[in-house]
Design an enzyme around this catalytic site. Structure first.
Site, PDB file in Angstrom:
ATOM      1  N   HIS A  74     -42.974 -34.082 -11.924  1.00 16.53           N
ATOM      2  CA  HIS A  74     -42.692 -35.515 -11.835  1.00 16.53           C
ATOM      3  C   HIS A  74     -43.400 -36.131 -10.629  1.00 16.53           C
ATOM      4  O   HIS A  74     -43.643 -37.333 -10.597  1.00 16.53           O
ATOM      5  CB  HIS A  74     -41.187 -35.755 -11.711  1.00 16.53           C
ATOM      6  CG  HIS A  74     -40.418 -35.431 -12.947  1.00 16.53           C
ATOM      7  ND1 HIS A  74     -39.939 -34.172 -13.206  1.00 16.53           N
ATOM      8  CD2 HIS A  74     -40.041 -36.198 -13.994  1.00 16.53           C
ATOM      9  CE1 HIS A  74     -39.298 -34.174 -14.356  1.00 16.53           C
ATOM     10  NE2 HIS A  74     -39.352 -35.383 -14.862  1.00 16.53           N
ATOM     11  N   ASP A  93     -45.208 -34.670 -22.677  1.00 18.38           N
ATOM     12  CA  ASP A  93     -44.085 -34.977 -21.805  1.00 18.38           C
ATOM     13  C   ASP A  93     -44.279 -36.429 -21.366  1.00 18.38           C
ATOM     14  O   ASP A  93     -45.293 -37.061 -21.699  1.00 18.38           O
ATOM     15  CB  ASP A  93     -44.077 -34.013 -20.612  1.00 18.38           C
ATOM     16  CG  ASP A  93     -42.700 -33.883 -19.959  1.00 18.38           C
ATOM     17  OD1 ASP A  93     -41.837 -34.742 -20.211  1.00 18.38           O
ATOM     18  OD2 ASP A  93     -42.493 -32.921 -19.207  1.00 18.38           O
TER      19      ASP A  93
END
Length: 356
Positions: free
Chosen positions: A184, A254
């Site tokens: 992330h 993702d």
């Protein structure tokens, strides 16, 4: 009617804004993912999914991240609590059949919450192996610490979701367990040998029949010497995911907003599609666990940027998306109260007793 676009978009809150209604009607994304900011109550979520379908003019497939533990968009008090997937590993090691039963019930009970609200796709199970010393981004989200445990329990998890009318999404292909940093925030590079990476690939071979899978935003030096993240690597997608693993389901990225990928959103989406991903997933750039509320206009602008570069589904993309749609909605009879009571008993055995 034109085919949907090859993207899964999000929305900014509990109800659609005027701008979101306009965008969803024009774009007709294949799917919509609900983040925590859009989940307030059962009635509210049910109304939201119905509204989106009315706007798109079709039974749009709704996704959610509902694993249990840290990663769950549906939380108490509106929804029941679910443990992290790793909580069942001690029970599985003690008695594999009891561990399988617990994991099946965990996912069947989650499906029982999702499907009646119109959510028929869950971005679960995690098929990554837990490796000691690696970043906690996987951690207790893993089903186990070995190929055998993860592969076995991932099959059970998919079956539990399917029994409740929900299709699972296996993730993160071809394996996220050796990441040393959080994707992330930055791109992990797995520098292990080919033999080490083979271990991470192995559980996915046991669930290659899944109708949907998600790529990992990390690079594998042993698989692509240019250190291109799997989401953008033609070599990893075609030679590893499609050929070596044998996965022929719909492959989504993702979240496109994660910082592991460089460039703007449009270029990230374009590179993923060119590499071989079927569908782009964009959750509107939230923090790691989807808790940050952002300006709806910013969310709308980002969704438009992604949607503008996504084509309409066609060819293998369309075939795989239709197979995923067809895998949902087949609900088998189930007693939620009885299932919950049994799961709590099994969880207590796994957590409170020294049986590992």
């Amino acid at each position: 009617m034109a085919q949907p676009k090859a993207c899964i978009l999000s929305v900014s809150g509990h109800t659609l804004t005027d701008g979101e209604r306009k965008l969803l009607a024009e774009v007709n994304p294949w799917g919509v993912i609900l983040m925590g900011r859009s989940c307030g109550s059962v009635d509210q979520v049910t109304a939201l999914t119905a509204e989106v379908c009315q706007v798109t003019g079709r039974e749009t497939l709704f996704f959610i991240d509902q694993e249990g533990g840290r990663v769950r968009r549906l939380r108490p008090p509106a929804w029941p609590e679910f443990a992290a997937p790793l909580a069942y590993l001690p029970l599985y090691k003690y008695d594999p059949e009891l561990g399988q039963e617990a994991v099946w019930l965990h996912h069947r009970l989650m499906a029982a919450e999702l499907e009646p609200m119109g959510i028929r796709a869950d971005c679960a199970p995690v098929v990554d192996i837990l490796h000691p010393g690696m970043h906690h981004i996987v951690g207790d989200r893993a089903l186990g610490d070995s190929v055998e445990a993860v592969g076995d329990l991932a099959q059970v998890a998919l079956a539990g979701l399917a029994a409740g009318g929900v299709a699972g999404v296996i993730k993160h292909m071809p394996g996220h367990g050796r990441a040393e940093v959080d994707s992330h925030e930055t791109m992990p590079v797995v520098r292990g040998s080919r033999d080490m990476v083979e271990q991470d690939i192995a559980p996915f071979k046991l669930v290659k029949h899944a109708t949907m899978g998600m790529t990992a935003h990390l690079a594998f030096a042993a698989l692509d010497d240019e250190h291109t993240p799997a989401t953008h690597s033609h070599k990893i997608i075609h030679e590893v995911i499609r050929k070596e693993i044998g996965f022929d389901g719909l492959l989504m990225t993702d979240d496109l907003g994660m910082k592991a990928l460089g460039g703007n959103l449009a270029s990230r989406a374009t590179r993923a599609l060119e590499a071989g991903c079927d569908v782009i997933l964009h959750c509107s750039g939230l923090d790691a666990w989807g808790k940050v509320l952002r300006d709806p206009e910013v969310v709308l602008r980002e969704m438009r940027e992604v949607a503008d570069v996504c084509p309409q589904l066609s060819g293998d993309q369309l075939r795989r998306s239709q197979a995923a749609d067809a895998a949902t909605g087949k609900v088998q009879p189930f007693d939620k109260a009885e299932g919950r009571a049994r799961l709590e008993k099994l969880l207590a055995m796994s957590v409170n007793q020294n049986i590992a």
